[in-house]
Design an enzyme around this catalytic site. Structure first.
Site, short mmCIF file in Angstrom:
data_model
loop_
_atom_site.label_atom_id
_atom_site.label_comp_id
_atom_site.label_asym_id
_atom_site.label_seq_id
_atom_site.Cartn_x
_atom_site.Cartn_y
_atom_site.Cartn_z
N GLY A 31 -20.50 13.80 15.33
CA GLY A 31 -20.86 12.40 15.16
C GLY A 31 -22.31 12.20 14.76
N LEU A 33 -23.26 10.46 12.28
CA LEU A 33 -23.06 10.93 10.91
C LEU A 33 -24.15 10.46 9.95
CD1 LEU A 33 -19.20 10.40 10.62
CD2 LEU A 33 -20.44 12.43 11.39
N GLY A 36 -25.35 14.03 4.93
CA GLY A 36 -24.95 15.45 4.90
C GLY A 36 -23.48 15.57 5.30
N HIS A 37 -23.11 14.92 6.43
CA HIS A 37 -21.70 14.94 6.85
C HIS A 37 -20.82 14.33 5.78
CE1 HIS A 37 -23.70 14.69 10.95
NE2 HIS A 37 -22.94 15.76 11.08
N GLN A 61 -21.24 23.89 23.88
CA GLN A 61 -22.16 24.60 22.99
C GLN A 61 -23.62 24.24 23.25
OE1 GLN A 61 -20.26 22.71 19.41
NE2 GLN A 61 -22.34 22.77 18.60
N SER A 188 -28.55 15.07 12.46
CA SER A 188 -28.41 13.98 13.43
C SER A 188 -29.66 13.91 14.32
CB SER A 188 -27.18 14.20 14.30
OG SER A 188 -26.06 14.35 13.47
N ARG A 189 -30.28 15.07 14.56
CA ARG A 189 -31.45 15.12 15.44
C ARG A 189 -32.68 14.43 14.83
NH1 ARG A 189 -30.35 19.22 19.44
NH2 ARG A 189 -28.54 20.39 18.74
O1 PAF Z 1 -22.08 21.80 13.40
C1 PAF Z 1 -21.68 21.04 14.31
O2 PAF Z 1 -21.88 19.84 14.28
C2 PAF Z 1 -20.93 21.63 15.49
O3 PAF Z 1 -21.45 22.87 15.83
C3 PAF Z 1 -19.40 21.72 15.27
C4 PAF Z 1 -19.07 22.69 14.15
C5 PAF Z 1 -18.86 20.34 14.94
C6 PAF Z 1 -18.73 22.22 16.54
O4 PAF Z 1 -18.92 21.35 17.61
#
Ligand code: PAF
Length: 282
Positions: A31, A33, A36-37, A61, A188-189
């Site tokens: 999210g 977004l 890039g996304h 993660q 996003s950061r």
């Molecule tokens: O690149 C990301 O945003 C994340 O690592 C992913 C691939 C969506 C997995 O949570």
């Protein structure tokens, strides 16, 4: 655009799509977004009958709880952008829906040596968490193709290794980095940067781009040092690592002649915000 919240609705959507002989392009995201996304979504829309985007901030993660707590979220805006980009459906589950048996992984993924260097060293457990969520998404969404941004260069190599070791049948499609006009890689950061930090952050790309010229008549180690010194001289900036690696194995190279495929991967703290980027030398 269909909004799917539960695994059972997702399974119904995927089952119907595949029964109709259609291909699915999956874009996994967390999210917040940006363009890039959306460039990944555009590719998924172009290449497949159905484009499915997942929006899920995967807790497994994050090795730093503050990073997870402050990760930007804006679901309403995400859905609006995805609908505009022509996505067929978005899968946006809760943590309980995604991990009904808890977030603890029941399996250690074989991710190869590519997962042990760089992000693997500085974010212990990060890639196991990425493999856990991405393998679950692949299992549920059964995509023909899955799209990942090259900003996370190491992540793509690790996911390829995971797909191979788990025998998952999916094409991994890398998509080039999207940059702001001043060169900063979209992330996003970036939304977490103060105005002053945002003004200096493009120096990461400026230093990397300059180093490609510099590398033509300097050694790997001199090129490494010039990038680190230049970025560390900028206010707020602190290089966590910069490694010049073989683009296939991700292991460091010492000579430019060592490989036909050489990439510099960098992580920089700009204040408290961790930014990553990379540049291709060969
Ligand atoms: O690149 C990301 O945003 C994340 O690592 C992913 C691939 C969506 C997995 O949570």
């Amino acid at each position: 655009m269909q909004i799917i919240r539960t695994v059972s609705d997702l399974e119904a959507f995927v089952g119907k799509t595949l029964d109709n002989g259609k291909t699915i392009g999956l874009v996994p995201t967390m999210g917040a977004l940006h363009d890039g996304h959306l460039s990944l979504v555009k590719r998924a829309v172009e290449d497949n009958d159905v484009s499915l985007v997942s929006v899920f901030v995967n807790p497994t993660q994050f090795n730093n709880p503050t990073d997870l707590a402050t990760y930007p979220r804006d679901e309403e805006n995400d859905f609006r952008l995805l609908a505009q980009a022509g996505a067929t459906a978005v899968f946006a589950p809760s943590v309980d829906e995604m991990y009904p048996d808890g977030t603890q992984a029941d399996h250690v993924y074989d991710l190869g040596t590519a997962a042990e260097v760089m992000e693997g060293k500085f974010r212990p457990g990060h890639f196991q968490g990425v493999a856990q969520v991405v393998s679950r998404l692949f299992l549920l969404c059964r995509p023909t193709r899955a799209y990942f941004g090259e900003k996370d260069f190491q992540q793509i190599a690790v996911i390829r290794n995971m797909v191979e070791s788990e025998h998952i049948n999916v094409d991994i499609v890398p998509v080039p980095i999207k940059r702001a006009d001043d060169g900063l890689a979209l992330s996003s950061r970036n939304a977490l940067l103060t105005e002053e930090q945002r003004n200096v952050a493009p120096e990461i790309h400026v230093a990397l781009a300059y180093s490609v010229e510099y590398s033509k008549d300097h050694s790997v180690s001199a090129t490494h040092d010039t990038v680190v010194e230049r970025i560390n001289a900028v206010p707020y900036m602190n290089v966590e690592y910069f490694e010049i690696v073989d683009g296939r194995t991700l292991l460091p190279v010492e000579e430019w002649t060592e490989s036909p495929d050489i990439v510099g991967c960098i992580t920089v703290y700009c204040g408290k915000v961790r930014l990553i980027d990379n540049i291709r030398y060969k």
